[in-house]
Design a protein around this motif. Structure first.
Motif, short mmCIF file in Angstrom:
data_model
loop_
_atom_site.label_atom_id
_atom_site.label_comp_id
_atom_site.label_asym_id
_atom_site.label_seq_id
_atom_site.Cartn_x
_atom_site.Cartn_y
_atom_site.Cartn_z
N ILE A 260 35.56 49.15 49.77
CA ILE A 260 35.15 47.85 50.30
C ILE A 260 36.09 46.79 49.72
O ILE A 260 36.70 47.00 48.67
N ASN A 261 36.21 45.65 50.42
CA ASN A 261 36.98 44.55 49.84
C ASN A 261 36.06 43.67 49.01
O ASN A 261 34.84 43.85 49.00
N THR A 262 36.61 42.71 48.30
CA THR A 262 35.83 41.96 47.31
C THR A 262 35.28 40.64 47.83
O THR A 262 34.84 39.81 47.04
N SER A 263 35.31 40.43 49.15
CA SER A 263 34.61 39.28 49.72
C SER A 263 33.83 39.66 50.97
O SER A 263 33.25 38.80 51.63
N LEU A 264 33.82 40.98 51.29
CA LEU A 264 33.07 41.51 52.44
C LEU A 264 33.45 40.83 53.75
O LEU A 264 32.62 40.57 54.62
N VAL A 265 34.75 40.55 53.90
CA VAL A 265 35.29 40.04 55.15
C VAL A 265 35.55 41.23 56.08
O VAL A 265 36.17 42.22 55.68
N ASP A 266 35.10 41.15 57.32
CA ASP A 266 35.28 42.26 58.28
C ASP A 266 36.75 42.54 58.55
O ASP A 266 37.54 41.59 58.67
N PRO A 267 37.08 43.82 58.67
CA PRO A 267 36.28 45.00 58.32
C PRO A 267 36.23 45.18 56.80
O PRO A 267 37.27 45.24 56.15
N TYR A 268 35.03 45.24 56.26
CA TYR A 268 34.84 45.23 54.81
C TYR A 268 34.67 46.62 54.22
O TYR A 268 34.70 46.77 52.99
N TYR A 269 34.51 47.65 55.06
CA TYR A 269 34.20 48.99 54.54
C TYR A 269 35.01 50.04 55.30
O TYR A 269 35.17 49.96 56.52
N VAL A 270 35.50 51.02 54.55
CA VAL A 270 36.16 52.19 55.13
C VAL A 270 35.62 53.42 54.42
O VAL A 270 35.59 53.47 53.18
N GLY A 271 35.20 54.43 55.17
CA GLY A 271 34.68 55.66 54.58
C GLY A 271 33.49 56.17 55.38
O GLY A 271 33.22 55.67 56.47
N PRO A 272 32.75 57.14 54.86
CA PRO A 272 33.06 57.85 53.60
C PRO A 272 34.08 58.97 53.82
O PRO A 272 34.17 59.54 54.89
N PHE A 273 34.84 59.24 52.77
CA PHE A 273 35.79 60.34 52.76
C PHE A 273 35.26 61.45 51.86
O PHE A 273 34.53 61.19 50.90
N ASP A 274 35.67 62.68 52.14
CA ASP A 274 35.24 63.80 51.31
C ASP A 274 36.40 64.77 51.13
O ASP A 274 37.55 64.43 51.41
N ASN A 275 36.10 66.00 50.69
CA ASN A 275 37.19 66.94 50.39
C ASN A 275 37.87 67.47 51.64
O ASN A 275 38.90 68.14 51.55
N ALA A 276 37.31 67.17 52.81
CA ALA A 276 37.93 67.62 54.06
C ALA A 276 38.72 66.51 54.75
O ALA A 276 39.34 66.74 55.80
N THR A 277 38.74 65.32 54.19
CA THR A 277 39.41 64.18 54.81
C THR A 277 40.93 64.35 54.75
O THR A 277 41.48 64.64 53.69
N PRO A 278 41.64 64.17 55.86
CA PRO A 278 43.11 64.27 55.84
C PRO A 278 43.71 63.19 54.94
O PRO A 278 43.19 62.09 54.82
N ILE A 279 44.82 63.51 54.32
CA ILE A 279 45.46 62.58 53.39
C ILE A 279 45.87 61.29 54.07
O ILE A 279 45.87 60.21 53.46
N ALA B 284 35.68 38.47 44.42
CA ALA B 284 34.37 38.49 43.78
C ALA B 284 33.80 39.90 43.82
O ALA B 284 32.88 40.21 44.58
N GLY B 285 34.35 40.76 42.97
CA GLY B 285 33.98 42.17 43.00
C GLY B 285 32.52 42.42 42.67
O GLY B 285 31.88 43.31 43.25
N PHE B 286 31.96 41.67 41.72
CA PHE B 286 30.57 41.89 41.31
C PHE B 286 29.61 41.57 42.45
O PHE B 286 28.74 42.38 42.79
N SER B 287 29.75 40.39 43.04
CA SER B 287 28.84 40.02 44.12
C SER B 287 29.08 40.86 45.37
O SER B 287 28.14 41.13 46.14
N ALA B 288 30.32 41.32 45.58
CA ALA B 288 30.61 42.19 46.73
C ALA B 288 29.82 43.49 46.61
O ALA B 288 29.23 43.96 47.59
N LEU B 289 29.82 44.07 45.42
CA LEU B 289 29.06 45.32 45.23
C LEU B 289 27.56 45.06 45.39
O LEU B 289 26.85 45.85 46.02
N TYR B 290 27.08 43.96 44.82
CA TYR B 290 25.66 43.63 44.92
C TYR B 290 25.26 43.43 46.38
O TYR B 290 24.28 44.02 46.86
N ASP B 291 26.02 42.62 47.12
CA ASP B 291 25.67 42.32 48.51
C ASP B 291 25.83 43.55 49.39
O ASP B 291 25.02 43.78 50.31
#
Length: 303
Positions: free
Chosen positions: A94-113, A130-137
């Protein structure tokens, strides 16, 4: 302050011992005593995770563009280390201000590099760091969070920024929230930031130093990683994936005679640990058990 209050109460007690009609005119000079500050550094000995959710909180402001290759390479190396521990993991950005697009994922062990390489460039550009509030929100408000955070999975939060955390949340308040929100599982934090003695050319600007991120990492018994170093090569060495820890990094220089070491609130003998002034750390003779609370209490040296 408590000394002044105590002195005032003592003065009142002295008055109460005299006759009601008497007046004491003696002036008492009270010398104020400044006590040395006591500080406690601590960590909880981690257990080997069976499941893990890794969330990368990435500063995507313009000054971070030249760090994206390191992010992609570092996370790919981290995935290799995760694969040596468990196949059951999620990785998200996620980015630290939740500006769209704010999230990418989820990735796992099968995700292409290629998906890891493209992830940083897929996020919207930050206007605040604002990493702290980004995680909280994100945790409390965003629809992706319940799908990403699994109730039984340990949590690893990786903060990456070339500026100070700007949410206004105090570190201790944010850490208390992390403990309350994810208290049923293990938690770990990695801070990849501008450190006071950074290799970055702009370190002279104090606003760029990630003091709050640094303090948060030290809640978890580790030092921050300089964002201008080759951190992608040793990112995994700063997480609980490495294994049990037999040392405590101290935040301040201690008065050596004042140091006390506790495991699960019980003091341990001076004979089973030593202070290393070169690294400003406590070296333990034996490895504390999984889940143990390890604490170093000391008086901060005034020298």
């Amino acid at each position: 302050m408590w000394l002044k209050k105590a002195a005032f109460l003592l003065f009142l007690l002295t008055l109460s011992c005299t006759s009601d009609y008497s007046v004491r005119t003696e002036q008492v000079q009270i010398e104020e005593v400044i006590l040395n500050e006591v500080h406690i550094d601590s960590y909880i000995q981690a257990s080997k995770p069976e499941q893990i959710d890794v969330l990368i909180l990435l500063d995507t402001s313009c000054s971070m563009d030249d760090n994206y290759n390191q992010v992609s390479t570092g996370v790919e190396m981290l995935r290799n280390d995760l694969n040596s521990v468990t196949n059951d993991y999620n990785i998200g950005f996620i980015n630290t201000s939740l500006v769209d697009p704010y999230y990418v994922g989820p990735f796992d062990n099968a995700t292409p590099i290629i998906d890891f390489i493209m992830a940083p460039w897929s996020l919207g550009g930050d206007h605040t760091e604002a990493g702290f509030s980004a995680l909280y929100d994100f945790t409390r408000s965003m629809p992706e969070a319940p799908l990403f955070f699994r109730e039984t999975a340990d949590k690893l939060f990786i903060f990456i920024s070339d500026e100070e955390e700007q949410s206004g949340l105090p570190v201790n308040v944010f850490e208390d929230w992390l403990q309350a929100e994810f208290g049923g599982v293990q938690r770990d934090v990695v801070s990849i930031v501008t450190v006071p003695d950074s290799e970055c050319e702009y370190t002279s600007y104090s606003a760029n130093v990630g003091y709050k991120y640094i303090d948060l990492a030290r809640h978890y018994g580790k030092d921050p990683i300089d964002i201008c170093s080759d951190w992608e090569l040793w990112l995994s060495n700063s997480t609980f994936l490495v294994g049990p820890i037999d040392y405590i990094n101290l935040t301040y220089t201690p008065m050596e005679d004042s140091i006390k070491i506790y495991i699960n609130r019980f003091a341990i003998s001076d004979a089973v640990w030593e202070y290393d002034p070169k690294t400003n750390s406590i070296l333990l003779d034996s490895i504390p058990p999984e889940g143990a609370l390890v604490e170093a209490a000391y008086i901060i040296s005034q020298e």
